[in-house]
Design a protein around this motif. Structure first.
Motif, PDB file in Angstrom:
ATOM      1  N   GLY A  63       0.794  -1.225   0.000  1.00  0.00           N
ATOM      2  CA  GLY A  63       0.000   0.000   0.000  1.00  0.00           C
ATOM      3  C   GLY A  63       0.825   1.271   0.000  1.00  0.00           C
ATOM      4  O   GLY A  63       0.454   2.263   0.630  1.00  0.00           O
ATOM      5  N   VAL A 120       3.868   1.689   1.204  1.00  0.00           N
ATOM      6  CA  VAL A 120       4.779   1.803   2.346  1.00  0.00           C
ATOM      7  C   VAL A 120       5.717   0.606   2.317  1.00  0.00           C
ATOM      8  O   VAL A 120       5.299  -0.508   1.984  1.00  0.00           O
ATOM      9  CB  VAL A 120       3.995   1.836   3.680  1.00  0.00           C
ATOM     10  CG1 VAL A 120       4.935   1.944   4.875  1.00  0.00           C
ATOM     11  CG2 VAL A 120       2.976   2.972   3.688  1.00  0.00           C
ATOM     12  N   ARG A 150      11.088   7.441  -2.100  1.00  0.00           N
ATOM     13  CA  ARG A 150      10.702   8.816  -2.418  1.00  0.00           C
ATOM     14  C   ARG A 150      11.895   9.715  -2.690  1.00  0.00           C
ATOM     15  O   ARG A 150      11.785  10.686  -3.420  1.00  0.00           O
ATOM     16  CB  ARG A 150       9.867   9.406  -1.275  1.00  0.00           C
ATOM     17  CG  ARG A 150       8.473   8.834  -1.218  1.00  0.00           C
ATOM     18  CD  ARG A 150       7.628   9.578  -0.205  1.00  0.00           C
ATOM     19  NE  ARG A 150       6.246   9.149  -0.286  1.00  0.00           N
ATOM     20  CZ  ARG A 150       5.262   9.680   0.426  1.00  0.00           C
ATOM     21  NH1 ARG A 150       5.524  10.657   1.285  1.00  0.00           N
ATOM     22  NH2 ARG A 150       4.034   9.249   0.290  1.00  0.00           N
ATOM     23  N   MET A 181       7.711   6.825   8.282  1.00  0.00           N
ATOM     24  CA  MET A 181       6.540   6.416   9.073  1.00  0.00           C
ATOM     25  C   MET A 181       6.960   5.892  10.447  1.00  0.00           C
ATOM     26  O   MET A 181       6.222   6.034  11.419  1.00  0.00           O
ATOM     27  CB  MET A 181       5.782   5.296   8.357  1.00  0.00           C
ATOM     28  CG  MET A 181       5.628   5.469   6.863  1.00  0.00           C
ATOM     29  SD  MET A 181       4.184   6.423   6.353  1.00  0.00           S
ATOM     30  CE  MET A 181       2.848   5.403   6.921  1.00  0.00           C
ATOM     31  N   PRO A 193       5.074   6.470  -6.286  1.00  0.00           N
ATOM     32  CA  PRO A 193       4.750   5.685  -7.485  1.00  0.00           C
ATOM     33  C   PRO A 193       5.994   5.586  -8.365  1.00  0.00           C
ATOM     34  O   PRO A 193       6.684   6.583  -8.567  1.00  0.00           O
ATOM     35  CB  PRO A 193       3.672   6.517  -8.189  1.00  0.00           C
ATOM     36  CG  PRO A 193       3.134   7.449  -7.152  1.00  0.00           C
ATOM     37  CD  PRO A 193       4.267   7.701  -6.194  1.00  0.00           C
ATOM     38  N   HIS A 198       7.502   5.544 -11.688  1.00  0.00           N
ATOM     39  CA  HIS A 198       7.238   5.825 -13.102  1.00  0.00           C
ATOM     40  C   HIS A 198       8.365   5.268 -13.955  1.00  0.00           C
ATOM     41  O   HIS A 198       9.441   4.952 -13.459  1.00  0.00           O
ATOM     42  CB  HIS A 198       7.115   7.330 -13.315  1.00  0.00           C
ATOM     43  CG  HIS A 198       5.902   7.922 -12.679  1.00  0.00           C
ATOM     44  ND1 HIS A 198       4.686   8.010 -13.322  1.00  0.00           N
ATOM     45  CD2 HIS A 198       5.702   8.439 -11.432  1.00  0.00           C
ATOM     46  CE1 HIS A 198       3.795   8.566 -12.514  1.00  0.00           C
ATOM     47  NE2 HIS A 198       4.381   8.832 -11.362  1.00  0.00           N
ATOM     48  N   TRP A 238      -3.894   3.777 -13.159  1.00  0.00           N
ATOM     49  CA  TRP A 238      -3.957   5.175 -13.622  1.00  0.00           C
ATOM     50  C   TRP A 238      -5.361   5.729 -13.508  1.00  0.00           C
ATOM     51  O   TRP A 238      -6.336   4.995 -13.607  1.00  0.00           O
ATOM     52  CB  TRP A 238      -3.506   5.244 -15.093  1.00  0.00           C
ATOM     53  CG  TRP A 238      -2.104   4.793 -15.284  1.00  0.00           C
ATOM     54  CD1 TRP A 238      -1.693   3.571 -15.729  1.00  0.00           C
ATOM     55  CD2 TRP A 238      -0.914   5.525 -14.987  1.00  0.00           C
ATOM     56  NE1 TRP A 238      -0.317   3.505 -15.743  1.00  0.00           N
ATOM     57  CE2 TRP A 238       0.188   4.690 -15.290  1.00  0.00           C
ATOM     58  CE3 TRP A 238      -0.662   6.808 -14.494  1.00  0.00           C
ATOM     59  CZ2 TRP A 238       1.510   5.099 -15.125  1.00  0.00           C
ATOM     60  CZ3 TRP A 238       0.669   7.211 -14.334  1.00  0.00           C
ATOM     61  CH2 TRP A 238       1.720   6.366 -14.644  1.00  0.00           C
ATOM     62  N   PRO A 288      -1.075   8.620 -11.251  1.00  0.00           N
ATOM     63  CA  PRO A 288      -1.086   7.346 -10.532  1.00  0.00           C
ATOM     64  C   PRO A 288      -2.363   7.264  -9.697  1.00  0.00           C
ATOM     65  O   PRO A 288      -2.735   8.229  -9.040  1.00  0.00           O
ATOM     66  CB  PRO A 288       0.141   7.439  -9.621  1.00  0.00           C
ATOM     67  CG  PRO A 288       1.003   8.512 -10.204  1.00  0.00           C
ATOM     68  CD  PRO A 288       0.066   9.475 -10.874  1.00  0.00           C
ATOM     69  N   HIS A 346      -4.033   6.253  -6.625  1.00  0.00           N
ATOM     70  CA  HIS A 346      -3.798   5.808  -5.248  1.00  0.00           C
ATOM     71  C   HIS A 346      -5.101   5.318  -4.627  1.00  0.00           C
ATOM     72  O   HIS A 346      -6.185   5.583  -5.143  1.00  0.00           O
ATOM     73  CB  HIS A 346      -3.238   6.967  -4.416  1.00  0.00           C
ATOM     74  CG  HIS A 346      -1.855   7.380  -4.818  1.00  0.00           C
ATOM     75  ND1 HIS A 346      -0.721   6.810  -4.295  1.00  0.00           N
ATOM     76  CD2 HIS A 346      -1.422   8.284  -5.726  1.00  0.00           C
ATOM     77  CE1 HIS A 346       0.349   7.359  -4.856  1.00  0.00           C
ATOM     78  NE2 HIS A 346      -0.043   8.250  -5.733  1.00  0.00           N
ATOM     79  N   ILE A 393       0.647  12.575   0.127  1.00  0.00           N
ATOM     80  CA  ILE A 393       0.047  12.392  -1.199  1.00  0.00           C
ATOM     81  C   ILE A 393      -1.445  12.668  -1.072  1.00  0.00           C
ATOM     82  O   ILE A 393      -2.127  12.063  -0.257  1.00  0.00           O
ATOM     83  CB  ILE A 393       0.318  10.979  -1.729  1.00  0.00           C
ATOM     84  CG1 ILE A 393       1.834  10.801  -1.962  1.00  0.00           C
ATOM     85  CG2 ILE A 393      -0.454  10.730  -3.019  1.00  0.00           C
ATOM     86  CD1 ILE A 393       2.225   9.442  -2.530  1.00  0.00           C
ATOM     87  N   ALA A 399      -1.692   5.641   2.574  1.00  0.00           N
ATOM     88  CA  ALA A 399      -0.375   5.619   3.221  1.00  0.00           C
ATOM     89  C   ALA A 399      -0.067   6.943   3.910  1.00  0.00           C
ATOM     90  O   ALA A 399       0.806   7.007   4.772  1.00  0.00           O
ATOM     91  CB  ALA A 399       0.709   5.296   2.190  1.00  0.00           C
ATOM     92  N   SER A 400      -0.763   7.983   3.532  1.00  0.00           N
ATOM     93  CA  SER A 400      -0.518   9.298   4.134  1.00  0.00           C
ATOM     94  C   SER A 400      -1.426   9.578   5.331  1.00  0.00           C
ATOM     95  O   SER A 400      -1.398  10.678   5.876  1.00  0.00           O
ATOM     96  CB  SER A 400      -0.688  10.403   3.083  1.00  0.00           C
ATOM     97  OG  SER A 400       0.333  10.330   2.113  1.00  0.00           O
TER      98      SER A 400
END
Lengths: 483, 483
Positions: A120, A122, A146, A183, A226, A228, B143, B226, B228, B257, B297-298
């Motif tokens: 998810g 993380v 990140r 986190m 994400p 890319h 997406w 993306p 989420h 995010i 996740a945020s």
């Protein structure tokens, strides 16, 4: 300032105690031969000042544990014997961060390197995982770290947390310390009977960026980005103004998905071209170059901005080409720029700086005009912790003397540019000299005997005053974990 | 200003010609019964001014083609007969955008709605695809659309392009017009022998946000975001300042995010609670509410910021809960806020505004102090085209008179806030009255006979002057396509 001496860590005593510990834990991987020299060092020699001050430093032994139990055994023994412990990832830092001031044991975590889970968005891993390896394992699920340093190939996640600030990707997510990036961490106390504790954000940042001096981090749980398909390109410009305006516009452009924007002002592209034949043909000699990573879907937008600012794309690789070549332009950005430039011109050193968001272009222009050839402009575009776009400078400086180097940094400060001085080895000196009570209080809990690379954290000498201030309510701390 | 009359589009002639065309193309889906009324309208009645001016407007027939060939047949016939064509998606706009000033044919594209492909973060679809449906098809591949209006459930992609500005997601990607969001469009000319042409960015934006008055868009190719797992939450605050400071900090926070941040100042939460029992218990009555979508996740980072600013999370749904309930708080943001509030209080209307990045919080505070209960603060945080964080206002206004409504907008302008006037139906009047030569020149190529909802684009009357200015080099246009 040269590295300190301390009767408490008398070299003969520490040497004997270290040898005794190694003998007592024969199942662990101990290194005591000539490799100890290399494993006691990092890229401190980027700084002529640190080179003079630190090059003699050596641990008495290096240990490379593979499990938490092995780590606990070493920590317990060192705490019992009062042997200094210096935590090390891959040693890719460049501030002498992991160089032991008083010998003892180097705790090399590079073999403690499992990805524990990724779910998810993380990921959680043991501190010694190499960042490239972590990305390799999480990218198939669509996620990646990140922010990574240009040394992602060998550098560890724990090393980034302990000694890093941000890097490639910070243009989106800010520095590692931005709310939401880290986190949680699992940390171990340095005591004869070590305890472990999980710190969740925001407490998870109490051990961040103090070079392993106030606690030992075992595991890290970080929010991911994400993944890319990143297109790599170099865009060359004849004029500095066009180059910085383009870089800034690209960095800001909300419809362009990007991972990094780096401005290498002339003559840095020429230095890079001279440093390695691998870059042959990728840049126009004499130009100002902007190194970019954008999502492949954003390539038309990139081309549009390049045309708008009058640049020329001189290098372009798709994500698949980057992967199959096993080469990336990331390894010519951040402090890899410094590394390559110093190979070509031995008179160069560098400084690290943070520009003021909004004024950053004007500051860069003013400093460039002020210094001429003495300071070469290398800027990495990043977001601040508060989300403003700005740049971080890793300017190359023609070294003349320690005094002139100080002056160069002072002139930057006078222009409103923050300096993270990379020519000092005391933690606080790289942070404008401020003692941070949170850091010291955290060390009192995680390292009550002061064994984590003693001498590096100036605030430790003030621990009694800080404890008294806290008790009297004169200083309020961030919420600290209790255990 | 009431809707115009024009001898060229004499109602009797247009009615007869429309009927003849429908008779000549019997295989197409024509609507000529009472449904024509509804299909001739949108949410123009949000504005008491437009309601008065436009409510009588009707097309003579609606046609709902399913293929490009069917579209071509209608267009060719209308061009031959000089019958006005008004392009329509789902009619969820609120400026009378798709209301026919001179009758004729409503070209309803909602059945021309296939996703053509989705690959590498880019999707291409026929103009009539509903945005929820496009997301449903692309989300399994990871997406989704970069920005959607609160009407995403029924609104079409072509409608967003033709009449929209941005929406949920613009906090990351800016307005739809930001470089990199729209990759290309396929458009058809309004001629007896229609031609089709592919416009790539930046030319792909020449037909954007002029309500289908300067060309007919068949297909759109857009960069995606993306997808989420979005957590939905409402955070309540007692004080306005804490609410706006929290919203602004969350909007900026680079490590969080997010997909949207909406500030609904008191008494808007009370209006929403009164509008629907579905919101019961989701907000503290009397409070200021911030509606947020963040990546799951945020969530810890969100909680951290909520605590920092003294808010309380009064509603929380995971992405799975949102999906299974088929309800989302998005449908209480943007102009859905307006819709719900107007249900409860018939004296309300609204304005649309753009704040100045950096000054936006100060402007919002000043305007709130100035207007008191007359203007209710509803702010959507977004990035500008240049990437700066700011907010867009959809303030609710207690309507007193047309004159006072104009004054309210003027006072916003005097505070440095840009107004997109939603109480006018001429394209240019919603954009500070400026005629855009690019838009007119584009219409000369795509709609040489001026059949696309004639009367809506004021600049069309100046086409000869503009053409002369362009020929003489007095005006330079964006690069226009040649075909």
């Amino acid at each position: 300032m040269n590295a300190p001496t301390a009767p408490e860590f008398d070299a003969a005593r520490v040497a004997a105690a270290t040898a005794a510990i190694a003998a007592r834990l024969p199942a662990l991987e101990w290194i005591t031969d000539s490799r100890v020299e290399r494993l006691s060092q990092d890229f401190y020699w980027f700084s002529p000042v640190l080179k003079r001050q630190l090059e003699h430093l050596r641990a008495h032994a290096v240990v490379r544990p593979k499990t938490e139990d092995e780590i606990r055994a070493v920590v317990a023994a060192c705490a019992a014997e009062r042997v200094p412990i210096t935590v090390r990832g891959s040693g890719t830092g460049n501030y002498g961060q992991c160089m032991p001031l008083h010998g003892g044991v180097i705790l090399d975590l590079s073999a403690y390197n499992k990805l524990l889970w990724c779910e998810g968005g993380v990921g959680r891993a043991q501190a010694g995982i190499r960042m490239m390896e972590m990305d390799r394992q999480t990218q198939p699920a669509g996620w990646e770290l990140r922010c990574v340093p240009s040394t992602f190939r060998s550098a560890t996640l724990g090393g980034l947390y302990g000694g890093g600030f941000g890097g490639v990707g910070s243009i989106n997510f800010g520095p590692l310390a931005s709310t939401g990036n880290v986190m949680g961490v699992r940390a171990m106390t340095i005591e004869p009977e070590p305890k472990t504790v999980e710190l969740r954000a925001p407490e998870a940042l109490l051990l961040h960026h103090v070079y392993g001096t106030n606690g030992l981090v075992l595991e890290l749980e970080v929010a991911l980005a994400p993944a890319h398909a990143w297109l790599e390109a170099i865009v060359c410009f004849e004029a500095f103004d066009a180059a910085i305006d383009f870089a800034d516009a690209l960095a800001h452009a909300p419809g362009v998905i990007k991972k990094s924007v780096t401005l290498q002002a002339a003559p840095i592209p020429d230095l890079l071209l001279a440093a390695t034949p691998l870059l042959k043909g990728t840049m126009t000699p004499g130009s100002h170059a902007v190194f970019v990573l954008v999502a492949e879907a954003s390539e038309p937008a990139l081309q549009q901005l390049v045309a708008e600012f009058g640049g020329r794309i001189t290098h372009r690789k798709t994500a698949a080409e980057v992967k199959s070549s096993n080469r990336t332009i990331v390894e010519y950005t951040w402090n890899h720029t410094t590394l390559h430039a110093m190979k070509v011109d031995k008179s160069l050193t560098y400084i690290q700086s943070g520009f003021e968001a909004g004024r950053h272009k004007a500051q860069a222009r003013a400093l460039r005009a002020h210094f001429g050839d003495e300071v070469l402009t290398h800027l990495e575009f990043i977001r601040t912790k508060e989300g403003a776009m700005t740049c971080s400078g890793l300017q190359l400086v023609r070294y003349r003397s320690d005094e002139r180097l100080d002056e160069v940094m002072q002139i930057h400060r006078e222009h409103g540019v923050y300096i993270a001085n990379p020519h000092v080895w005391v933690v606080e000196d790289g942070k404008q000299g401020q003692v941070n009570p949170d850091v010291v209080a955290t060390k009192m809990r995680f390292d009550p005997a002061g064994l984590l690379n003693p001498g590096k954290l100036r605030g430790w000498a003030e621990r009694e005053r800080i404890a008294a201030d806290v008790a009297a309510g004169r200083v309020s701390l961030a919420t600290l974990p209790s255990f």
